[in-house]
Design a protein around this motif. Structure first.
Motif, mmCIF file in Angstrom:
data_model
loop_
_atom_site.group_PDB
_atom_site.id
_atom_site.type_symbol
_atom_site.label_atom_id
_atom_site.label_comp_id
_atom_site.label_asym_id
_atom_site.label_seq_id
_atom_site.Cartn_x
_atom_site.Cartn_y
_atom_site.Cartn_z
ATOM 1 N N LEU A 135 2.888 -16.170 2.431
ATOM 2 C CA LEU A 135 2.789 -15.230 1.326
ATOM 3 C C LEU A 135 4.193 -14.743 0.997
ATOM 4 C CD1 LEU A 135 0.839 -13.447 -0.466
ATOM 5 C CD2 LEU A 135 0.974 -11.757 1.377
ATOM 6 N N LEU A 136 4.634 -14.909 -0.248
ATOM 7 C CA LEU A 136 5.999 -14.549 -0.627
ATOM 8 C C LEU A 136 6.078 -13.088 -1.044
ATOM 9 C CD1 LEU A 136 8.933 -15.362 -1.220
ATOM 10 C CD2 LEU A 136 8.182 -16.048 -3.509
ATOM 11 N N PRO A 137 6.769 -12.244 -0.260
ATOM 12 C CA PRO A 137 7.025 -10.861 -0.665
ATOM 13 C C PRO A 137 8.308 -10.832 -1.492
ATOM 14 C CG PRO A 137 7.739 -11.175 1.594
ATOM 15 C CD PRO A 137 7.258 -12.513 1.087
ATOM 16 N N GLY B 220 -6.431 -15.095 -2.185
ATOM 17 C CA GLY B 220 -5.899 -16.044 -3.168
ATOM 18 C C GLY B 220 -4.513 -15.719 -3.679
ATOM 19 N N PHE B 221 -3.952 -14.603 -3.229
ATOM 20 C CA PHE B 221 -2.583 -14.277 -3.654
ATOM 21 C C PHE B 221 -1.589 -15.138 -2.899
ATOM 22 C CE2 PHE B 221 -4.677 -10.133 -4.673
ATOM 23 C CZ PHE B 221 -4.478 -10.194 -6.036
ATOM 24 N N ARG B 222 -0.542 -15.581 -3.596
ATOM 25 C CA ARG B 222 0.538 -16.338 -2.972
ATOM 26 C C ARG B 222 1.866 -15.582 -3.063
ATOM 27 N NH1 ARG B 222 -3.254 -17.687 -1.147
ATOM 28 N NH2 ARG B 222 -4.232 -19.732 -1.034
ATOM 29 N N VAL B 223 1.900 -14.573 -3.952
ATOM 30 C CA VAL B 223 3.105 -13.758 -4.136
ATOM 31 C C VAL B 223 2.679 -12.305 -4.285
ATOM 32 C CG1 VAL B 223 5.064 -13.260 -5.669
ATOM 33 C CG2 VAL B 223 4.331 -15.626 -5.327
ATOM 34 N N VAL B 224 3.428 -11.417 -3.639
ATOM 35 C CA VAL B 224 3.296 -9.983 -3.890
ATOM 36 C C VAL B 224 4.673 -9.516 -4.345
ATOM 37 C CG1 VAL B 224 2.765 -7.700 -2.954
ATOM 38 C CG2 VAL B 224 1.523 -9.700 -2.112
ATOM 39 N N VAL B 225 4.724 -8.862 -5.500
ATOM 40 C CA VAL B 225 5.981 -8.368 -6.057
ATOM 41 C C VAL B 225 6.012 -6.852 -5.902
ATOM 42 C CG1 VAL B 225 7.420 -8.218 -8.126
ATOM 43 C CG2 VAL B 225 5.994 -10.244 -7.754
ATOM 44 N N SER B 226 7.138 -6.338 -5.464
ATOM 45 C CA SER B 226 7.351 -4.898 -5.351
ATOM 46 C C SER B 226 8.854 -4.649 -5.375
ATOM 47 C CB SER B 226 6.742 -4.361 -4.046
ATOM 48 O OG SER B 226 6.970 -2.970 -3.915
ATOM 49 N N GLY C 252 -5.267 -13.895 -11.039
ATOM 50 C CA GLY C 252 -4.057 -14.669 -10.780
ATOM 51 C C GLY C 252 -3.691 -14.682 -9.318
ATOM 52 N N LYS C 253 -2.628 -15.416 -9.031
ATOM 53 C CA LYS C 253 -2.158 -15.582 -7.652
ATOM 54 C C LYS C 253 -0.995 -14.652 -7.321
ATOM 55 C CE LYS C 253 -3.654 -20.334 -7.170
ATOM 56 N NZ LYS C 253 -3.324 -21.632 -6.604
ATOM 57 N N ILE C 254 -0.662 -13.760 -8.258
ATOM 58 C CA ILE C 254 0.459 -12.841 -8.061
ATOM 59 C C ILE C 254 -0.062 -11.410 -8.133
ATOM 60 C CG2 ILE C 254 2.679 -12.054 -8.970
ATOM 61 C CD1 ILE C 254 3.004 -14.897 -10.194
ATOM 62 N N LEU C 255 0.242 -10.628 -7.119
ATOM 63 C CA LEU C 255 -0.091 -9.205 -7.104
ATOM 64 C C LEU C 255 1.196 -8.427 -7.328
ATOM 65 C CD1 LEU C 255 -2.169 -6.893 -6.536
ATOM 66 C CD2 LEU C 255 -1.444 -7.020 -4.153
ATOM 67 N N ILE C 256 1.188 -7.531 -8.317
ATOM 68 C CA ILE C 256 2.345 -6.683 -8.574
ATOM 69 C C ILE C 256 2.018 -5.307 -8.005
ATOM 70 C CG2 ILE C 256 3.954 -5.799 -10.314
ATOM 71 C CD1 ILE C 256 3.733 -8.806 -10.547
ATOM 72 N N GLY C 257 2.714 -4.901 -6.966
ATOM 73 C CA GLY C 257 2.433 -3.629 -6.297
ATOM 74 C C GLY C 257 3.534 -2.616 -6.508
ATOM 75 N N GLY C 258 3.197 -1.371 -6.277
ATOM 76 C CA GLY C 258 4.179 -0.297 -6.386
ATOM 77 C C GLY C 258 5.170 -0.324 -5.233
ATOM 78 N N LYS C 259 6.153 0.552 -5.326
ATOM 79 C CA LYS C 259 7.229 0.634 -4.332
ATOM 80 C C LYS C 259 6.672 0.977 -2.943
ATOM 81 C CE LYS C 259 11.791 2.662 -3.862
ATOM 82 N NZ LYS C 259 12.813 3.445 -4.551
ATOM 83 N N ASN C 260 7.299 0.412 -1.915
ATOM 84 C CA ASN C 260 6.949 0.636 -0.510
ATOM 85 C C ASN C 260 5.599 0.016 -0.174
ATOM 86 O OD1 ASN C 260 7.494 1.428 2.118
ATOM 87 N ND2 ASN C 260 6.603 3.464 1.827
#
Length: 194
Positions: free
Chosen positions: A116-118, A94-100, A68-76
């Protein structure tokens, strides 16, 4: 001009590791290039490959059930040195969003400057994202930049973003494109004050 971003609906890649620094995102030995292309090949290089350059089966980017185009990352996420190449590598992969639930400030700004949307969510919502994706890797996450919401499985959370950066992302502008978009207004102001 960059890729315009309004709404993204995608599966997501879970990486529930806290304190992911920029050297883990893109190791320093790969920072020799000055253009943005090709960095995705070495994204999380030391986690994706073993000493013999063979993919490590355990690492999430090497697992075919996650994409997918969304990476879900841990805190910090994005702590450490201020290398812009980290945002380049994530975008090029290929990521367009990183969620943390928290981003290092310099990484956050570098990401926004490179399309890239953080996306910052609460710790509770981040936990729900990880749980939903672990239970079903085909779970789709919807990011609506105009409404500033992230949603999945009937759950939704509002996120904050700088108004200027939001405008740039929606229109695919970098800083120069934004200024050029104001050309007529600048000309009218100049004529009115000459």
């Amino acid at each position: 001009m960059k890729e315009k971003f309004t709404t993204l609906k995608s599966t997501a890649v879970p990486l529930p590791v806290e304190n992911i620094d920029t050297d883990q995102i893109i190791p320093a030995r790969f920072l020799k290039a000055t253009t943005r292309e090709g960095f995705g090949d070495n994204l999380f290089r030391d986690w994706r490959y073993d000493a013999n350059n063979k993919p490590t089966k355990e690492f999430v980017l090497n697992q075919p059930n996650y994409s997918g185009k969304i990476l879900i990352g841990g805190k910090n996420f994005g702590c450490g040195s201020s290398r812009e190449h980290a945002a380049w590598a994530l975008y090029d992969y290929g990521f367009r969003v990183v969620v943390s639930s928290f981003f290092a400030d310099i990484f956050k700004n570098n990401a926004l400057n490179n399309g890239l949307l953080p996306l910052v969510v609460s710790d509770d919502f981040l936990k729900k994202l990880f749980e939903a994706i672990a239970a079903n890797p085909a779970t789709e996450v919807v990011v609506d930049l105009e409404q500033q919401t992230v949603s999945l499985n009937g759950m939704s959370e509002h996120f904050e973003i700088n108004t200027y950066k939001k405008t740039c992302m929606i229109n695919g502008y970098d800083d120069i494109d934004y200024l050029l978009s104001l050309n007529d207004e600048i000309r009218q102001f100049d004529l009115a004050h000459s």
